[in-house]
Scaffold this active site. Structure first.
Site: not given
Ligand code: BGC
Length: 564
Positions: A204, A274
Site C-alpha cells: 500500500d 501501489e
C-alpha cells in the site's frame, strides 16, 4: 526448491479485489468478514479469477477502515479470527485460487504498540521508529509537506514535544523506514503471513515510504500546470507541491529490493506495489517501470492510469505503450476501478440507459482482461455495478466527509456492499446495522448476483464466459501487444501475438454503432469459434460494424505460427 512451482503464474492472471467490509457478511452484523469470503470463494473461482487480493483485515481502530493497522499479525474481531483466515487459505488452496493480502508499509495506526512506545520517550528503543522532528524556531511544522487527506502532514505530539509525520490521517503516523530495525520488523510481519501460505502481497502507498532525511521543503508547482480533478471545482493543495522530498525517495529502491529478496526465498509468491500520486501519464510509466524492473523490485506495479477521468481509447494506448517502451524489462498491471475511486460505470457516466450501461460494462471487462499485463477486477465489476449515491448522514470515509459536498460520494460510492440477493437491501437498510457500515442501496437490487446468475444476458454471465474463453487463448494472457493505427477515435484496436495465434482485438467505447474498415492488411482474418462476438462482419470482408460498446476478436490466420 521444487521444480514444479510456477513462479510466473501472476503474469496475465486475473486478480479479483475484495474489500472485506463489503464483500460478504456471514454473521448479519452489517459488516463483511473472512468466513463470508471463504463461503464465496467458489463464486470467485467460477467467475474465472485466478487469485484474490484482500484489502486489510488486521486489527485496527478503523479510522481508515483497516489501512490504519494496530497489529499486523492478527485479524480484527469484526472480520473474524486467525483460524478463520487459515480456513480461508485451506479452501483457496483446494480451489487453486491464489491469495494476496495487503501490506500497509508507509504507516501504522497511532494505536500500534510501536507508536505508543515511540511517542513515550525520545530515548527509548523505538524512539526513531517514526518520523519525529522538532518545531521550527517559530513553532511551526518542520517542513511544508502536506497530508494526502488534507492539511499539514505534521501533527504536534505533547508527550514528545515534537511533531510526527503523517502522509494520511493524523492517526496514521508514518514509519521511519530509513531505520533498518523498522524494515526488519516489517519483514517479520511479512514472514508471518508467508508462513500461513499467502501467495503474495499488495504494498500500500509504497512510494511514500521514505522521506528526505534533511527535511527539505517541497517546491510548489506553477499554477498554470494545475487543474482540478474531474468533478471538483477546486485544486487540492496536495497537488500544488512537487513532491520531491516526501515521495519516491532513492532509498525506497534499496528497501524494496530487500523485500524482493525475502519473497524470492518463497518461490511462487509475488508482490505488487501501489504507485499512486499526482503525476502525468509519462511519470506514472517511468515510476512503474523503475519499481518493477524484472527480478529486482516488485514483480509488477499497480498504477492509476485508468482510475481517474474515464479513459479514452488514446489513453489505453498511451498507458500500455508507455509501460512497454522503457528499456527496462517489467510487467504492468491494470485496473478500471478500486475501493479508492468511483466505480467505472459512474465515472464513465455516458448513459442513463441501463441496457447500454450493461453493454459498456461487458466491453470494459473484456478490454481490461485483453490488455498486456495483469488485470485486477474490483468486486462489483463483474456486475456492472454503479456508485451508490451515499447521503451525507451515511458517509463513512473520512476523506469523503472532509471533501463533502465537493466530492459527491467520496470513496464510499464504490464501497457499498455487494448485492448478493434481492433482499440484501432490506436487510441492511431496515436495521440499526445500517450505521455499522454502508447499506446495500435499493437501486442496486436489479444488479443482485442472484438475478444476474439467472439472466443469460447479464454482465456476470458474460464476464464468466469471457474469462473462460480467454483461458483458451493464451495470446490474450502472455502475448505481445501492438496497437494498430486507425481513424476511429472511439475504437481501441490492438493485436496480441502469442506462440500459436495472433488476435486482432477491437473495442467500440462509444454509445453509437461504428462502421469501419479493419485497419490491418491481412487477407485471412477468421472468426474464432465460441467467440463472444458482438459485431457484424462478413467473412473475407474488411468492412466491420461494431455496435455501441461492441467488440470483436479476429484471428489473423497468416500470422498464426505453429498452426497445424
Ligand atoms: C489505500 C487507501 C488508503 C491509503 C492509506 C491507499 O492507497 O488504497 O484506501 O486510504 O492507502 O493507507
Amino acid at each position: 526448491m521444487s521444480k514444479n512451482i510456477d513462479t510466473d503464474w501472476w503474469k496475465g492472471a486475473v486478480i479479483y479485489q475484495i474489500y472485506p467490509r463489503s464483500f460478504r457478511d456471514s454473521n448479519g452484523d452489517g459488516i463483511g468478514d473472512l468466513p463470508g469470503i471463504t463461503e464465496k470463494l467458489d463464486y470467485i473461482r467460477d467467475l474465472g479469477a485466478d487469485g484474490i487480493w484482500i484489502c486489510p483485515f488486521f486489527k485496527s481502530p478503523m479510522k481508515d477502515f483497516g489501512y490504519d493497522v494496530a497489529d499486523y499479525c492478527d485479524v480484527d474481531p469484526i472480520f473474524g479470527t486467525l483460524d478463520d483466515f487459515k480456513r480461508l487459505m485451506e479452501k483457496a488452496k483446494k480451489l487453486d485460487l491464489k491469495v494476496i493480502t495487503d501490506q500497509v508499509v508507509n504507516h501504522t495506526s497511532d494505536q500500534h504498540p510501536w507508536f505508543k512506545d515511540s511517542e513515550s520517550s525520545k530515548i527509548g528503543d523505538k524512539s526513531d521508529w517514526y518520523v519525529w522532528a522538532d518545531p521550527k524556531e517559530d513553532g511551526t511544522a518542520p517542513t511544508n509537506w502536506l497530508s494526502k487527506f488534507g492539511g499539514p502532514a505534521w501533527n504536534f505530539n505533547m508527550r514528545r514535544g515534537q511533531y510526527y509525520l503523517h502522509t494520511f490521517l493524523p492517526s496514521m503516523p508514518d514509519l521511519n523506514l530509513h531505520n533498518p530495525e523498522v524494515q526488519d520488523a516489517f519483514m517479520d510481519n511479512m514472514k508471518f503471513w508467508l508462513d500461513l501460505g499467502v501467495d503474495g502481497f499488495r504494498f500500500d502507498s509504497v512510494l511514500f515510504c521514505m522521506h528526505d532525511r534533511y527535511l527539505k521543503d517541497n517546491p510548489h508547482v506553477p499554477r498554470r500546470h494545475l487543474k482540478p480533478i474531474e468533478g471538483r471545482s477546486f485544486i487540492e493543495p496536495y497537488a500544488m507541491q512537487d513532491h520531491v522530498y516526501d515521495f519516491n525517495q532513492p532509498e525506497a529502491l534499496g528497501f524494496i529490493n530487500r523485500l524482493r529478496k525475502l519473497m524470492d526465498q518463497h518461490p511462487g509468491t509475488f508482490m505488487v506495489g501501489e504507485v499512486s500520486g499526482t503525476f502525468s501519464e509519462e511519470q506514472a510509466a517511468d515510476l512503474s517501470a523503475k519499481y518493477s524492473e524484472e527480478g529486482k523490485y516488485f514483480h509488477t506495479v499497480y498504477n492509476f492510469s485508468f482510475l481517474g477521468d474515464a479513459p479514452t481509447p488514446d489513453l489505453f494506448r498511451q498507458a500500455v505503450e508507455n509501460s512497454t517502451r522503457h528499456g527496462i524489462k517489467s510487467w504492468p498491471s491494470w485496473a478500471l476501478t478500486n475501493h479508492d475511486v468511483s466505480r467505472t460505470i459512474t465515472r464513465w457516466n455516458r448513459s442513463n440507459d441501463p441496457a447500454q450501461n450493461r453493454e459498456m460494462s461487458k466491453t470494459l471487462n473484456a478490454l481490461l482482461c485483453s490488455l498486456y499485463g495483469t488485470p485486477f477486477l474490483y468486486q462489483g465489476d463483474e456486475l456492472g455495478l454503479p456508485d451508490f449515491e451515499v447521503p451525507y448522514h451515511l458517509l463513512q470515509d473520512p476523506l469523503a466527509v472532509y471533501l463533502w459536498p465537493e466530492w459527491k460520494y467520496g470513496r464510499d460510492g464504490g464501497r457499498s456492499p455487494l448485492p448478493w440477493a434481492e433482499n440484501d437491501a432490506e436487510k441492511t437498510l431496515d436495521t440499526d446495522k445500517a450505521f455499522n457500515w454502508l447499506p446495500v442501496p435499493p437501486e442496486h437490487v436489479p444488479y443482485a448476483i442472484e438475478h444476474q446468475e439467472n439472466d443469460p444476458d447479464s454482465v456476470l454471465n458474460f464476464t464468466k464466459a469471457f474469462l473462460k474463453w480467454r483461458k483458451q487463448h493464451p495470446a490474450l494472457i502472455h502475448g505481445e501487444i501492438t496497437f494498430v493505427d486507425h481513424s476511429e477515435k472511439d475504437i481501441v484496436c490492438f493485436m496480441r501475438a502469442g506462440e500459436k495465434e495472433t488476435l486482432l482485438c477491437l473495442f467500440n467505447l462509444s454509445g453509437t454503432a461504428i462502421d469501419m474498415t479493419i485497419p490491418v492488411a491481412v487477407n485471412d482474418l477468421e472468426r474464432i469459434e465460441n467467440i463472444p462476438f458482438t459485431g457484424t462482419w462478413e467473412e473475407t470482408s474488411h468492412e466491420l460494424t461494431l455496435p455501441a460498446y461492441g467488440f470483436c476478436f479476429l484471428s489473423m490466420a497468416s500470422l498464426n505460427k505453429n498452426r497445424a
